[in-house]
Enzyme design. Structure first.
Site, mmCIF file in Angstrom:
data_model
loop_
_atom_site.group_PDB
_atom_site.id
_atom_site.type_symbol
_atom_site.label_atom_id
_atom_site.label_comp_id
_atom_site.label_asym_id
_atom_site.label_seq_id
_atom_site.Cartn_x
_atom_site.Cartn_y
_atom_site.Cartn_z
ATOM 1 N N GLY A 1 0.809 -1.196 0.000
ATOM 2 C CA GLY A 1 0.000 0.000 0.000
ATOM 3 C C GLY A 1 0.849 1.255 0.000
ATOM 4 C CB SER A 2 0.532 4.487 -1.709
ATOM 5 O OG SER A 2 0.779 3.913 -2.981
ATOM 6 N N GLY A 3 1.597 5.323 0.992
ATOM 7 C CA GLY A 3 1.563 5.972 2.281
ATOM 8 C C GLY A 3 2.778 5.700 3.127
ATOM 9 C CG HIS A 4 3.853 2.260 4.054
ATOM 10 N ND1 HIS A 4 3.380 2.578 5.304
ATOM 11 C CD2 HIS A 4 3.047 1.280 3.573
ATOM 12 C CE1 HIS A 4 2.319 1.816 5.573
ATOM 13 N NE2 HIS A 4 2.097 1.030 4.539
ATOM 14 C CE LYS B 1 4.907 -3.206 3.707
ATOM 15 N NZ LYS B 1 4.807 -3.228 2.216
ATOM 16 C CG ASP C 1 1.052 -6.203 1.150
ATOM 17 O OD1 ASP C 1 0.059 -5.690 0.596
ATOM 18 O OD2 ASP C 1 1.915 -5.537 1.745
ATOM 19 C CG HIS D 1 -0.828 -0.517 7.527
ATOM 20 N ND1 HIS D 1 -0.101 -1.660 7.788
ATOM 21 C CD2 HIS D 1 -0.700 -0.282 6.196
ATOM 22 C CE1 HIS D 1 0.430 -2.095 6.663
ATOM 23 N NE2 HIS D 1 0.086 -1.285 5.685
#
Length: 329
Positions: A53-56, A104, A109, A215
């Protein structure tokens, strides 16, 4: 919600376009934004692909380039990429030596990368990272979570891939690095997913989440805000306890910011953590401090310790040229 965005539904596409344009000497954005790949793949080497996921950011796209990943698949914010993204990335960077997925340990995922591996035509292997010592299970994961230690795996395995190591050797190396790595995080504030528009969780002005996930998943416990030395005490104690009889010896220390913590505070935490690790018998021979595996604008940090071998140290020191990491070139 105050963010530099146009609309929640366009955040990822516009960010990826900006990233690819800013680093056009290193990467290319795949069709329909399915992946980011190296501009100049190395012929004949195993292809390394990760994603999530994006945001990392800068994880994972920021680690695409010489000495690390060949491609990264970005999902929507805190949402797994889909199998078709992974298949498209593999087709774009496959050099005939097989593909290694670095994943991860989050249920979405792992499931989607497994589906992609089953549908792939060439040889595929997988390394799952699960370095978080905070909790055994949490939202989105079964077993330990994969957090900032993923960066160490990608760097060391990426270096070995550049030397021509085969798929089986790279998988074994990735699993070894993961097994020698432990992480733990602490959050001082929550973060806000653009599509949600409100904080993921609530913390009082005098509270922090010890053992938080990337998250915003719950940690070990919610506690009153402590001084940095006390925070480092608890995090280092958890990491050394998890290593057990293997604690000590040469090590890499990564102090990773979650996106909202100033460098001054991260270096202060490095100072505190290093002193406590050395007291526990570690020799800190490699270091990295900065925002590398973030959680949007969350304030806080994580500590990652990798027990070094000569091979892992050489892999860490090897040349790397990506948007987020560069040395030796």
């Amino acid at each position: 919600m105050k963010k530099l965005i146009n609309a929640p539904e366009t955040v990822l596409a516009e960010s990826l376009s900006g990233f690819a344009a800013a680093h056009a000497d290193l990467v290319v954005l795949g069709e329909e934004n399915k992946f980011v790949r190296r501009l100049n793949p190395t012929p004949g080497k195993v292809a390394l692909i990760s994603g999530g996921g994006s945001g990392h950011e800068p994880l994972h796209a920021g680690f695409v380039g010489l000495g690390m990943l060949d491609a990264a698949c970005p999902g929507q914010v805190f949402t797994s990429p889909t199998p078709d993204q992974m298949l498209a990335a593999a087709a774009a960077v496959d050099q005939g030596a097989g593909t290694l997925y670095i994943v991860k340990n989050y249920e979405g995922d792992v499931m989607n990368f497994e589906m992609a591996a089953e549908m792939a035509e060439g040889a595929v292997a997988t390394v799952v990272t699960d370095d978080d010592v905070a909790v055994e299970t949490s939202t989105w994961s079964t077993g330990r979570r994969g957090v900032a230690g993923t960066l160490v795996v990608e760097k060391v395995v990426g270096a070995a891939a550049e030397t021509g190591a085969d798929l089986a050797a790279l998988q074994a190396l990735g699993r070894e690095v993961n097994a020698r790595t432990r992480s733990m995080g602490v959050a001082l504030t929550s973060c806000t997913v653009p599509a949600a528009g409100s904080p993921t969780f609530q913390l009082g002005d005098d509270e922090m989440e010890m053992g938080v996930g990337i998250h915003g998943e719950p940690g070990r416990r919610r506690v009153k805000l402590m001084a940095a030395d006390a925070i480092a005490d608890e995090m280092v104690s958890a990491i050394t306890a998890d290593f057990g009889a293997d604690a000590g010896g040469p090590a890499l220390l990564l102090v990773n910011g979650f996106g909202g913590t100033p460098a001054m505070e991260l270096y202060l935490m490095y100072h505190a953590a290093r002193a406590r690790l050395e007291k526990a018998g570690f020799r800190i021979e490699r270091s990295l401090v900065g925002n590398y595996v973030t959680s949007l604008e969350m304030a806080g940090c994580s500590l990652t310790v990798t027990r070094l071998t000569d091979d892992i140290a050489r892999g860490w020191d090897a040349p790397v040229h990506t948007a987020a990491l560069r040395w030796g070139v």
